[in-house]
Enzyme design. Structure first.
Site, mmCIF file in Angstrom:
data_model
loop_
_atom_site.group_PDB
_atom_site.id
_atom_site.type_symbol
_atom_site.label_atom_id
_atom_site.label_comp_id
_atom_site.label_asym_id
_atom_site.label_seq_id
_atom_site.Cartn_x
_atom_site.Cartn_y
_atom_site.Cartn_z
ATOM 1 N N HIS A 108 0.828 -1.217 0.000
ATOM 2 C CA HIS A 108 0.000 0.000 0.000
ATOM 3 C C HIS A 108 0.854 1.255 0.000
ATOM 4 C CE1 HIS A 108 -3.737 -2.260 1.761
ATOM 5 N NE2 HIS A 108 -3.517 -2.528 0.492
ATOM 6 N N CYS A 119 6.686 13.735 -13.198
ATOM 7 C CA CYS A 119 7.845 13.032 -13.781
ATOM 8 C C CYS A 119 7.980 11.611 -13.256
ATOM 9 C CB CYS A 119 9.129 13.818 -13.490
ATOM 10 S SG CYS A 119 9.632 13.806 -11.756
ATOM 11 N N ALA A 219 -0.276 -8.458 19.691
ATOM 12 C CA ALA A 219 0.826 -8.852 18.797
ATOM 13 C C ALA A 219 2.157 -8.950 19.544
ATOM 14 C CB ALA A 219 0.940 -7.853 17.650
HETATM 15 N N1 APR Z 1 -2.362 -6.848 18.437
HETATM 16 C C1 APR Z 1 -2.860 -7.624 17.437
HETATM 17 N N2 APR Z 1 -3.907 -7.262 16.647
HETATM 18 C C2 APR Z 1 -4.449 -6.049 16.881
HETATM 19 C C3 APR Z 1 -3.996 -5.185 17.907
HETATM 20 C C4 APR Z 1 -2.901 -5.626 18.699
HETATM 21 N N3 APR Z 1 -2.387 -4.882 19.703
HETATM 22 N N4 APR Z 1 -4.774 -4.063 17.904
HETATM 23 C C5 APR Z 1 -5.668 -4.227 16.909
HETATM 24 N N5 APR Z 1 -5.492 -5.417 16.302
HETATM 25 C C6 APR Z 1 -6.231 -5.984 15.164
HETATM 26 C C7 APR Z 1 -7.711 -5.627 15.171
HETATM 27 O O1 APR Z 1 -8.458 -6.613 15.889
HETATM 28 C C8 APR Z 1 -8.040 -5.659 13.669
HETATM 29 O O2 APR Z 1 -8.470 -6.971 13.275
HETATM 30 O O3 APR Z 1 -5.698 -5.408 14.001
HETATM 31 C C9 APR Z 1 -6.709 -5.358 12.988
HETATM 32 C C10 APR Z 1 -6.662 -3.972 12.353
HETATM 33 O O4 APR Z 1 -7.608 -3.947 11.313
HETATM 34 P P1 APR Z 1 -7.785 -2.620 10.455
HETATM 35 O O5 APR Z 1 -7.872 -1.447 11.360
HETATM 36 O O6 APR Z 1 -8.890 -2.877 9.467
HETATM 37 O O7 APR Z 1 -6.387 -2.463 9.668
HETATM 38 P P2 APR Z 1 -5.913 -3.265 8.375
HETATM 39 O O8 APR Z 1 -6.537 -4.634 8.329
HETATM 40 O O9 APR Z 1 -4.436 -3.198 8.329
HETATM 41 O O10 APR Z 1 -6.525 -2.371 7.168
HETATM 42 C C11 APR Z 1 -6.185 -2.763 5.867
HETATM 43 O O11 APR Z 1 -7.334 -0.829 4.992
HETATM 44 O O12 APR Z 1 -7.746 1.393 5.350
HETATM 45 C C12 APR Z 1 -7.044 0.514 4.558
HETATM 46 O O13 APR Z 1 -5.034 0.848 3.427
HETATM 47 C C13 APR Z 1 -5.568 0.735 4.708
HETATM 48 O O14 APR Z 1 -3.793 -0.858 4.918
HETATM 49 C C14 APR Z 1 -5.077 -0.522 5.392
HETATM 50 C C15 APR Z 1 -6.114 -1.550 4.982
#
Ligand code: APR
Length: 234
Positions: A108, A119, A219
């Site tokens: 991303h 350019c 995590a």
């Molecule tokens: N440890 C592990 N998991 C976690 C933690 C943590 N401390 N905190 C939150 N999470 C989990 C949440 O439960 C959720 O499932 O991380 C996930 C985050 O999900 P999103 O907020 O949807 O983020 P992501 O999946 O990376 O989004 C994907 O969407 O908005 C676009 O381009 C943007 O790259 C992004 C894409």
């Protein structure tokens, strides 16, 4: 003898949450404060470039104080000690690099890079970007944008990622809600190629039922534990 040869690790915003970065879809997430159509689409950028620059300038400034967490460090250790590891991240932060990861694809794009739409030069950029910022390469103002893949745009290196998923015998998905394609489809693609699939997340994602194995928790706890198991820590 390592049990796996080719490991693909897909990471999302949850991996950087404990470094202090907001996720997108958690209750206080970024999309609860901003409409993604205003700040993460080419249409939004055309409509109001100032708002988009402010959004990414604030994230670039916030990034300066950030440190990778134990999960980023564990993944860098896996790469160094296991070999055959490729991280495909949806995250635009530079925390994997800061932890020492080198085999890394930012599908991303990257918060700390900008692109000149006149350019096509990409460059590292840690400061604010303004509507009239001139490109250091072509000298023209008004064409600079964050080198971030917006909704409706094609993620980077999809050909390479498909080849990696075809060869993977382990796919580990960490800290992603499984809401956004094509990343959300990687687990099915890897499984179709015979890979063992593992989800490491705070809670079950949209794609939870597609994984062979899952461990839920923060995590910084479950990723080092999982990496330790793969590396055969006692
Ligand atoms: N440890 C592990 N998991 C976690 C933690 C943590 N401390 N905190 C939150 N999470 C989990 C949440 O439960 C959720 O499932 O991380 C996930 C985050 O999900 P999103 O907020 O949807 O983020 P992501 O999946 O990376 O989004 C994907 O969407 O908005 C676009 O381009 C943007 O790259 C992004 C894409």
């Amino acid at each position: 003898m390592a049990r796996f040869r080719n490991i693909v690790v897909l990471t999302g915003a949850g991996l950087s949450a404990e470094s202090g970065l907001s996720t997108f879809r958690d209750p206080d997430g970024i999309w609860s404060k901003y409409d993604y159509q205003d700040v993460a689409t080419a249409e939004g950028f055309r409509r109001n470039p100032l708002l988009v620059h402010d959004f990414y300038n604030a994230r670039r400034r916030a990034h300066r104080g950030l440190r990778p967490n134990a999960a980023h460090v564990a993944l860098a250790r896996l790469e160094a000690e296991h070999g055959g590891v490729m991280i495909v991240t949806q995250n635009i932060d530079a925390l994997h690099e800061a932890a020492g990861s080198r085999s890394l694809i930012h599908m991303h794009g990257e918060l700390l890079k900008v692109l000149c739409t006149f350019c096509s030069h990409r460059m590292v950029w840690r400061d604010d970007l303004r509507v009239d910022t001139a490109c250091p390469f072509c000298g023209l103002p008004g064409g600079m944008r964050p080198d971030v893949v917006w909704f409706g745009e094609m993620p980077y290196e999809m050909g390479r990622i498909s080849a990696l998923l075809a060869a993977a015998d382990l796919l580990v998905s960490i800290g992603t809600s499984g809401n956004v394609y094509p990343a959300a489809g990687f687990v099915a693609e890897a499984a179709a190629n015979g890979a063992h699939t593992v989800e490491l997340n705070l809670e079950p994602s949209e794609g939870a039922s597609l994984f062979n194995e899952a461990h839920y928790g923060r995590a910084t706890e479950i990723v080092p534990a999982f990496v330790g198991r793969i590396l055969g820590d006692r």
